[in-house]
Design a protein around this motif. Structure first.
Motif, PDB file in Angstrom:
ATOM      1  N   LEU A 143       0.948  -1.168  -0.207  1.00  0.00           N
ATOM      2  CA  LEU A 143       0.089   0.057   0.048  1.00  0.00           C
ATOM      3  C   LEU A 143       0.963   1.233  -0.007  1.00  0.00           C
ATOM      4  O   LEU A 143       1.832   1.465   0.801  1.00  0.00           O
ATOM      5  CB  LEU A 143      -0.868  -0.071   1.242  1.00  0.00           C
ATOM      6  CG  LEU A 143      -1.623   1.174   1.467  1.00  0.00           C
ATOM      7  CD1 LEU A 143      -2.589   1.703   0.241  1.00  0.00           C
ATOM      8  CD2 LEU A 143      -2.525   1.175   2.776  1.00  0.00           C
ATOM      9  N   HIS A 144       0.897   2.100  -0.845  1.00  0.00           N
ATOM     10  CA  HIS A 144       1.581   3.310  -1.149  1.00  0.00           C
ATOM     11  C   HIS A 144       0.698   4.748  -1.146  1.00  0.00           C
ATOM     12  O   HIS A 144      -0.434   4.546  -1.403  1.00  0.00           O
ATOM     13  CB  HIS A 144       2.088   3.136  -2.530  1.00  0.00           C
ATOM     14  CG  HIS A 144       3.488   2.249  -2.898  1.00  0.00           C
ATOM     15  ND1 HIS A 144       4.592   2.583  -2.949  1.00  0.00           N
ATOM     16  CD2 HIS A 144       3.066   0.974  -3.086  1.00  0.00           C
ATOM     17  CE1 HIS A 144       5.224   1.505  -3.079  1.00  0.00           C
ATOM     18  NE2 HIS A 144       4.413   0.408  -3.141  1.00  0.00           N
ATOM     19  N   ALA A 145       1.450   5.452  -0.414  1.00  0.00           N
ATOM     20  CA  ALA A 145       0.798   6.872  -0.606  1.00  0.00           C
ATOM     21  C   ALA A 145       1.928   7.592  -1.217  1.00  0.00           C
ATOM     22  O   ALA A 145       3.020   7.989  -0.413  1.00  0.00           O
ATOM     23  CB  ALA A 145       0.787   7.447   0.830  1.00  0.00           C
ATOM     24  N   GLY A 146       1.852   8.123  -2.330  1.00  0.00           N
ATOM     25  CA  GLY A 146       2.976   8.416  -3.261  1.00  0.00           C
ATOM     26  C   GLY A 146       4.145   7.700  -3.098  1.00  0.00           C
ATOM     27  O   GLY A 146       3.751   6.438  -3.322  1.00  0.00           O
ATOM     28  N   PRO A 147       5.198   8.253  -2.925  1.00  0.00           N
ATOM     29  CA  PRO A 147       6.392   7.342  -3.115  1.00  0.00           C
ATOM     30  C   PRO A 147       6.613   6.513  -1.660  1.00  0.00           C
ATOM     31  O   PRO A 147       7.468   5.669  -1.576  1.00  0.00           O
ATOM     32  CB  PRO A 147       7.656   8.399  -3.302  1.00  0.00           C
ATOM     33  CG  PRO A 147       7.043   9.578  -2.359  1.00  0.00           C
ATOM     34  CD  PRO A 147       5.610   9.561  -2.737  1.00  0.00           C
ATOM     35  N   LYS A 148       5.691   6.861  -0.686  1.00  0.00           N
ATOM     36  CA  LYS A 148       6.135   6.163   0.887  1.00  0.00           C
ATOM     37  C   LYS A 148       5.114   4.917   0.701  1.00  0.00           C
ATOM     38  O   LYS A 148       3.756   4.815   0.532  1.00  0.00           O
ATOM     39  CB  LYS A 148       5.418   7.144   1.828  1.00  0.00           C
ATOM     40  CG  LYS A 148       5.780   6.539   3.300  1.00  0.00           C
ATOM     41  CD  LYS A 148       5.238   7.494   4.123  1.00  0.00           C
ATOM     42  CE  LYS A 148       5.197   6.923   5.539  1.00  0.00           C
ATOM     43  NZ  LYS A 148       4.893   8.117   6.482  1.00  0.00           N
ATOM     44  N   VAL A 149       5.839   3.679   1.368  1.00  0.00           N
ATOM     45  CA  VAL A 149       5.041   2.472   1.572  1.00  0.00           C
ATOM     46  C   VAL A 149       4.339   2.540   2.913  1.00  0.00           C
ATOM     47  O   VAL A 149       5.003   2.736   3.939  1.00  0.00           O
ATOM     48  CB  VAL A 149       6.104   1.384   1.306  1.00  0.00           C
ATOM     49  CG1 VAL A 149       5.151   0.169   1.788  1.00  0.00           C
ATOM     50  CG2 VAL A 149       6.671   1.204   0.192  1.00  0.00           C
ATOM     51  N   LEU A 150       3.085   2.601   2.778  1.00  0.00           N
ATOM     52  CA  LEU A 150       2.254   2.749   4.317  1.00  0.00           C
ATOM     53  C   LEU A 150       2.325   1.137   4.768  1.00  0.00           C
ATOM     54  O   LEU A 150       2.001   1.008   6.062  1.00  0.00           O
ATOM     55  CB  LEU A 150       0.998   3.103   4.029  1.00  0.00           C
ATOM     56  CG  LEU A 150       1.045   4.563   3.674  1.00  0.00           C
ATOM     57  CD1 LEU A 150      -0.605   5.157   3.442  1.00  0.00           C
ATOM     58  CD2 LEU A 150       1.659   5.635   4.569  1.00  0.00           C
ATOM     59  N   ASP A 151       2.001   0.181   4.055  1.00  0.00           N
ATOM     60  CA  ASP A 151       2.034  -1.106   4.482  1.00  0.00           C
ATOM     61  C   ASP A 151       2.407  -2.262   3.621  1.00  0.00           C
ATOM     62  O   ASP A 151       2.340  -1.859   2.204  1.00  0.00           O
ATOM     63  CB  ASP A 151       0.610  -1.402   4.884  1.00  0.00           C
ATOM     64  CG  ASP A 151       0.205  -2.475   6.120  1.00  0.00           C
ATOM     65  OD1 ASP A 151       0.905  -3.187   6.566  1.00  0.00           O
ATOM     66  OD2 ASP A 151      -0.903  -2.386   6.553  1.00  0.00           O
ATOM     67  N   ARG A 152       2.902  -3.360   4.069  1.00  0.00           N
ATOM     68  CA  ARG A 152       3.130  -4.420   3.328  1.00  0.00           C
ATOM     69  C   ARG A 152       3.043  -5.756   3.840  1.00  0.00           C
ATOM     70  O   ARG A 152       3.221  -6.025   5.098  1.00  0.00           O
ATOM     71  CB  ARG A 152       4.873  -4.303   2.943  1.00  0.00           C
ATOM     72  CG  ARG A 152       5.458  -5.337   1.952  1.00  0.00           C
ATOM     73  CD  ARG A 152       6.889  -5.108   1.996  1.00  0.00           C
ATOM     74  NE  ARG A 152       7.288  -5.813   0.733  1.00  0.00           N
ATOM     75  CZ  ARG A 152       7.591  -7.136   0.949  1.00  0.00           C
ATOM     76  NH1 ARG A 152       7.539  -7.834   1.918  1.00  0.00           N
ATOM     77  NH2 ARG A 152       8.087  -7.629  -0.150  1.00  0.00           N
ATOM     78  N   TRP A 153       2.448  -6.745   3.079  1.00  0.00           N
ATOM     79  CA  TRP A 153       2.190  -7.973   3.472  1.00  0.00           C
ATOM     80  C   TRP A 153       3.025  -9.014   2.425  1.00  0.00           C
ATOM     81  O   TRP A 153       2.965  -8.606   1.323  1.00  0.00           O
ATOM     82  CB  TRP A 153       0.647  -8.223   3.526  1.00  0.00           C
ATOM     83  CG  TRP A 153       0.378  -9.781   3.834  1.00  0.00           C
ATOM     84  CD1 TRP A 153       0.230 -10.326   5.069  1.00  0.00           C
ATOM     85  CD2 TRP A 153       0.115 -10.831   2.591  1.00  0.00           C
ATOM     86  NE1 TRP A 153      -0.064 -11.639   4.988  1.00  0.00           N
ATOM     87  CE2 TRP A 153       0.208 -12.037   3.419  1.00  0.00           C
ATOM     88  CE3 TRP A 153       0.289 -10.909   1.462  1.00  0.00           C
ATOM     89  CZ2 TRP A 153      -0.206 -13.258   3.023  1.00  0.00           C
ATOM     90  CZ3 TRP A 153       0.062 -12.127   0.837  1.00  0.00           C
ATOM     91  CH2 TRP A 153      -0.208 -13.257   1.678  1.00  0.00           C
ATOM     92  N   SER A 154       3.684 -10.086   3.116  1.00  0.00           N
ATOM     93  CA  SER A 154       4.192 -11.059   2.186  1.00  0.00           C
ATOM     94  C   SER A 154       3.646 -12.405   2.709  1.00  0.00           C
ATOM     95  O   SER A 154       3.693 -12.810   3.784  1.00  0.00           O
ATOM     96  CB  SER A 154       5.793 -10.842   2.195  1.00  0.00           C
ATOM     97  OG  SER A 154       6.236 -11.878   1.421  1.00  0.00           O
ATOM     98  N   SER A 155       3.452 -13.403   1.748  1.00  0.00           N
ATOM     99  CA  SER A 155       3.196 -14.888   2.062  1.00  0.00           C
ATOM    100  C   SER A 155       4.664 -15.417   2.684  1.00  0.00           C
ATOM    101  O   SER A 155       4.492 -16.352   3.330  1.00  0.00           O
ATOM    102  CB  SER A 155       2.843 -15.691   0.994  1.00  0.00           C
ATOM    103  OG  SER A 155       3.879 -15.530  -0.357  1.00  0.00           O
ATOM    104  N   ALA A 156       5.829 -14.776   2.462  1.00  0.00           N
ATOM    105  CA  ALA A 156       6.953 -15.405   3.076  1.00  0.00           C
ATOM    106  C   ALA A 156       7.034 -15.194   4.439  1.00  0.00           C
ATOM    107  O   ALA A 156       7.914 -15.660   5.188  1.00  0.00           O
ATOM    108  CB  ALA A 156       8.094 -14.603   2.052  1.00  0.00           C
ATOM    109  N   ASP A 157       6.263 -14.170   4.947  1.00  0.00           N
ATOM    110  CA  ASP A 157       6.435 -13.703   6.391  1.00  0.00           C
ATOM    111  C   ASP A 157       5.314 -14.490   7.381  1.00  0.00           C
ATOM    112  O   ASP A 157       5.356 -14.399   8.334  1.00  0.00           O
ATOM    113  CB  ASP A 157       6.135 -12.217   6.336  1.00  0.00           C
ATOM    114  CG  ASP A 157       6.985 -11.208   5.899  1.00  0.00           C
ATOM    115  OD1 ASP A 157       8.372 -11.674   5.643  1.00  0.00           O
ATOM    116  OD2 ASP A 157       6.756 -10.101   5.433  1.00  0.00           O
ATOM    117  N   VAL A 158       4.453 -15.425   6.424  1.00  0.00           N
ATOM    118  CA  VAL A 158       3.438 -16.156   7.426  1.00  0.00           C
ATOM    119  C   VAL A 158       4.037 -17.508   7.834  1.00  0.00           C
ATOM    120  O   VAL A 158       4.867 -17.979   7.270  1.00  0.00           O
ATOM    121  CB  VAL A 158       2.145 -16.408   6.667  1.00  0.00           C
ATOM    122  CG1 VAL A 158       1.295 -16.859   7.253  1.00  0.00           C
ATOM    123  CG2 VAL A 158       1.934 -15.037   5.746  1.00  0.00           C
TER     124      VAL A 158
END
Length: 72
Positions: free
Chosen positions: A57-72
């Motif tokens: 999830l991006h707001a302009g150039p900033k990443v607000l949130d990230r989810w990855s199946s590798a982290d589960v």
């Protein structure tokens, strides 16, 4: 696949499979962007475990949130 009618979207939800972007969605409000982000994460959780999936999830150039199946 692009899903956008906005000229300068304040928020963008990106979905990746095996490191390749497969969907980019522009969203006008943060509330709508967070709902779309959660929906994309739910969809990725139902996909083939043999592939890496992640959503950003991006707001302009900033990443607000990230989810990855590798982290589960």
């Amino acid at each position: 696949m692009e899903a956008s009618d906005l000229q300068h979207p304040p928020f963008r939800v990106l979905t990746f499979r095996d490191g390749q972007q497969v969907i980019a969605e522009d969203v006008e409000t943060e509330v709508a962007a967070r709902v779309r982000f959660a929906s994309a994460v739910d969809l990725c959780k139902t996909r083939d475990d043999a592939h890496d999936h992640h959503v950003e999830l991006h707001a302009g150039p900033k990443v607000l949130d990230r989810w990855s199946s590798a982290d589960v």
